[in-house]
Design a protein around this motif. Structure first.
Motif, mmCIF file in Angstrom:
data_model
loop_
_atom_site.group_PDB
_atom_site.id
_atom_site.type_symbol
_atom_site.label_atom_id
_atom_site.label_comp_id
_atom_site.label_asym_id
_atom_site.label_seq_id
_atom_site.Cartn_x
_atom_site.Cartn_y
_atom_site.Cartn_z
ATOM 1 N N SER A 15 0.558 135.618 31.117
ATOM 2 C CA SER A 15 1.445 135.864 29.990
ATOM 3 C C SER A 15 2.724 135.079 30.200
ATOM 4 O O SER A 15 3.039 134.676 31.315
ATOM 5 C CB SER A 15 1.767 137.358 29.862
ATOM 6 N N GLY A 16 3.430 134.835 29.131
ATOM 7 C CA GLY A 16 4.730 134.198 29.221
ATOM 8 C C GLY A 16 4.734 132.709 28.960
ATOM 9 O O GLY A 16 5.778 132.118 28.797
ATOM 10 N N ARG A 17 3.600 132.081 28.988
ATOM 11 C CA ARG A 17 3.524 130.641 28.747
ATOM 12 C C ARG A 17 2.112 130.331 28.288
ATOM 13 O O ARG A 17 1.180 131.046 28.637
ATOM 14 C CB ARG A 17 3.828 129.858 30.019
ATOM 15 N N THR A 18 1.949 129.282 27.561
ATOM 16 C CA THR A 18 0.624 128.920 27.105
ATOM 17 C C THR A 18 -0.298 128.700 28.295
ATOM 18 O O THR A 18 -0.096 127.792 29.095
ATOM 19 C CB THR A 18 0.664 127.660 26.244
ATOM 20 N N PHE A 19 -1.301 129.541 28.397
ATOM 21 C CA PHE A 19 -2.220 129.503 29.526
ATOM 22 C C PHE A 19 -2.904 128.156 29.621
ATOM 23 O O PHE A 19 -3.130 127.644 30.718
ATOM 24 C CB PHE A 19 -3.242 130.631 29.368
ATOM 25 N N SER A 20 -3.222 127.588 28.482
ATOM 26 C CA SER A 20 -3.962 126.335 28.470
ATOM 27 C C SER A 20 -3.161 125.160 29.019
ATOM 28 O O SER A 20 -3.720 124.096 29.269
ATOM 29 C CB SER A 20 -4.428 125.999 27.053
ATOM 30 N N SER A 21 -1.867 125.354 29.232
ATOM 31 C CA SER A 21 -1.044 124.285 29.778
ATOM 32 C C SER A 21 -1.076 124.244 31.304
ATOM 33 O O SER A 21 -0.489 123.353 31.920
ATOM 34 C CB SER A 21 0.415 124.442 29.320
ATOM 35 N N LEU A 22 -1.754 125.200 31.911
ATOM 36 C CA LEU A 22 -1.763 125.338 33.359
ATOM 37 C C LEU A 22 -3.076 124.897 33.993
ATOM 38 O O LEU A 22 -4.151 125.221 33.501
ATOM 39 C CB LEU A 22 -1.512 126.787 33.765
ATOM 40 N N ILE A 23 -2.958 124.172 35.091
ATOM 41 C CA ILE A 23 -4.083 124.035 36.017
ATOM 42 C C ILE A 23 -4.142 125.365 36.764
ATOM 43 O O ILE A 23 -3.113 125.891 37.190
ATOM 44 C CB ILE A 23 -3.845 122.880 37.006
ATOM 45 N N ILE A 24 -5.323 125.920 36.928
ATOM 46 C CA ILE A 24 -5.473 127.209 37.605
ATOM 47 C C ILE A 24 -6.198 127.004 38.927
ATOM 48 O O ILE A 24 -7.238 126.353 38.994
ATOM 49 C CB ILE A 24 -6.235 128.211 36.739
ATOM 50 N N GLY A 25 -5.628 127.579 39.964
ATOM 51 C CA GLY A 25 -6.256 127.544 41.275
ATOM 52 C C GLY A 25 -6.432 128.951 41.816
ATOM 53 O O GLY A 25 -5.641 129.849 41.514
ATOM 54 N N TRP A 26 -7.467 129.140 42.574
ATOM 55 C CA TRP A 26 -7.670 130.377 43.333
ATOM 56 C C TRP A 26 -7.525 130.024 44.808
ATOM 57 O O TRP A 26 -8.169 129.103 45.300
ATOM 58 C CB TRP A 26 -9.045 130.977 43.076
ATOM 59 N N PHE A 27 -6.691 130.792 45.493
ATOM 60 C CA PHE A 27 -6.457 130.630 46.918
ATOM 61 C C PHE A 27 -6.785 131.939 47.616
ATOM 62 O O PHE A 27 -6.855 132.999 46.975
ATOM 63 C CB PHE A 27 -4.997 130.264 47.176
ATOM 64 N N ARG A 28 -6.946 131.872 48.907
ATOM 65 C CA ARG A 28 -7.142 133.091 49.677
ATOM 66 C C ARG A 28 -6.465 132.969 51.027
ATOM 67 O O ARG A 28 -6.265 131.874 51.540
ATOM 68 C CB ARG A 28 -8.627 133.407 49.849
ATOM 69 N N GLN A 29 -6.116 134.122 51.560
ATOM 70 C CA GLN A 29 -5.513 134.167 52.886
ATOM 71 C C GLN A 29 -6.061 135.353 53.641
ATOM 72 O O GLN A 29 -5.891 136.501 53.205
ATOM 73 C CB GLN A 29 -3.995 134.238 52.808
ATOM 74 N N ALA A 30 -6.708 135.070 54.737
ATOM 75 C CA ALA A 30 -7.238 136.104 55.620
ATOM 76 C C ALA A 30 -6.212 136.400 56.703
ATOM 77 O O ALA A 30 -5.366 135.555 57.016
ATOM 78 C CB ALA A 30 -8.549 135.631 56.243
ATOM 79 N N PRO A 31 -6.268 137.583 57.288
ATOM 80 C CA PRO A 31 -5.313 137.936 58.347
ATOM 81 C C PRO A 31 -5.318 136.923 59.483
ATOM 82 O O PRO A 31 -6.380 136.549 59.989
ATOM 83 C CB PRO A 31 -5.811 139.304 58.813
ATOM 84 N N GLY A 32 -4.135 136.459 59.842
ATOM 85 C CA GLY A 32 -4.015 135.522 60.944
ATOM 86 C C GLY A 32 -4.402 134.097 60.621
ATOM 87 O O GLY A 32 -4.408 133.239 61.507
ATOM 88 N N LYS A 33 -4.728 133.841 59.360
ATOM 89 C CA LYS A 33 -5.135 132.492 58.969
ATOM 90 C C LYS A 33 -4.203 131.950 57.896
ATOM 91 O O LYS A 33 -3.501 132.704 57.221
ATOM 92 C CB LYS A 33 -6.571 132.494 58.455
ATOM 93 N N GLU A 34 -4.224 130.641 57.748
ATOM 94 C CA GLU A 34 -3.410 130.016 56.715
ATOM 95 C C GLU A 34 -4.074 130.195 55.348
ATOM 96 O O GLU A 34 -5.291 130.349 55.236
ATOM 97 C CB GLU A 34 -3.229 128.529 57.015
ATOM 98 N N ARG A 35 -3.233 130.126 54.335
ATOM 99 C CA ARG A 35 -3.743 130.162 52.972
ATOM 100 C C ARG A 35 -4.585 128.909 52.718
ATOM 101 O O ARG A 35 -4.230 127.815 53.136
ATOM 102 C CB ARG A 35 -2.589 130.224 51.984
ATOM 103 N N GLU A 36 -5.689 129.094 52.004
ATOM 104 C CA GLU A 36 -6.557 127.972 51.700
ATOM 105 C C GLU A 36 -7.000 128.022 50.251
ATOM 106 O O GLU A 36 -7.133 129.096 49.668
ATOM 107 C CB GLU A 36 -7.796 127.979 52.606
ATOM 108 N N GLN A 82 8.676 130.896 32.006
ATOM 109 C CA GLN A 82 8.105 131.644 33.104
ATOM 110 C C GLN A 82 6.692 132.076 32.772
ATOM 111 O O GLN A 82 6.328 132.229 31.612
ATOM 112 C CB GLN A 82 8.966 132.879 33.421
ATOM 113 N N VAL A 83 5.934 132.277 33.823
ATOM 114 C CA VAL A 83 4.549 132.718 33.679
ATOM 115 C C VAL A 83 4.332 133.901 34.598
ATOM 116 O O VAL A 83 4.792 133.910 35.744
ATOM 117 C CB VAL A 83 3.561 131.604 34.058
ATOM 118 N N GLN A 84 3.657 134.889 34.091
ATOM 119 C CA GLN A 84 3.253 136.016 34.926
ATOM 120 C C GLN A 84 1.724 135.969 35.045
ATOM 121 O O GLN A 84 1.026 135.905 34.038
ATOM 122 C CB GLN A 84 3.680 137.345 34.319
ATOM 123 N N LEU A 85 1.260 136.007 36.278
ATOM 124 C CA LEU A 85 -0.174 136.008 36.561
ATOM 125 C C LEU A 85 -0.532 137.318 37.257
ATOM 126 O O LEU A 85 0.135 137.717 38.209
ATOM 127 C CB LEU A 85 -0.555 134.832 37.452
#
Length: 126
Positions: free
Chosen positions: A25-46, A1-4
């Motif tokens: 925490s919880g898993r080797t960070f370097s093993s993960l692809i990292i993405g940043w997403f955002r969601q505005a009110p009334g809009k889909e996550r992007e 498991q990973v906690q972000l």
């Protein structure tokens, strides 16, 4: 498991800057692809930006390219999103996400990510 856990959000005037952090925490960070997403009110996550495991390949949404910079420090188990020249349309909840996918193919989709932070609010006033 990973906690972000994201931090660094807040209220800023248009043209200002913020730096978001994503601590893992919880898993080797370097093993993960990292993405940043955002969601505005009334809009889909992007997707906003994405970085590969070693940090030498990045992707940016057209709406943020040239203004935002994604980076990571594997030694500190932390990812970052530097946001400059913020606009009111950048207002959203921003999420950090981690993917264990073997390749970057499809990594611009939220469905590729198994681990998500709780989100941090970014508000940009005009």
């Amino acid at each position: 498991q990973v906690q972000l856990v994201e931090s660094g959000g807040g209220l800023v005037q248009a043209g200002g800057s913020l730096r978001l952090s994503c601590s893992a925490s919880g898993r080797t960070f370097s093993s993960l692809i990292i993405g940043w997403f955002r969601q505005a009110p009334g809009k889909e996550r992007e997707i906003v930006a994405r970085i590969n495991r070693s940090g030498d390949t990045t992707y940016y949404a057209d709406s943020v390219r040239g203004r935002f910079t994604i980076s990571r420090d594997n030694a500190k188990n932390t990812g970052y999103l530097q946001m400059n020249s913020l606009k009111p349309e950048d207002t959203a909840v921003y999420y950090c996400a981690g993917s264990t996918a073997r390749t970057l193919l499809g990594s611009n989709s939220g469905s590729a990510y198994s681990y998500w932070g709780q989100g941090t609010q970014v508000s940009v006033s005009s």
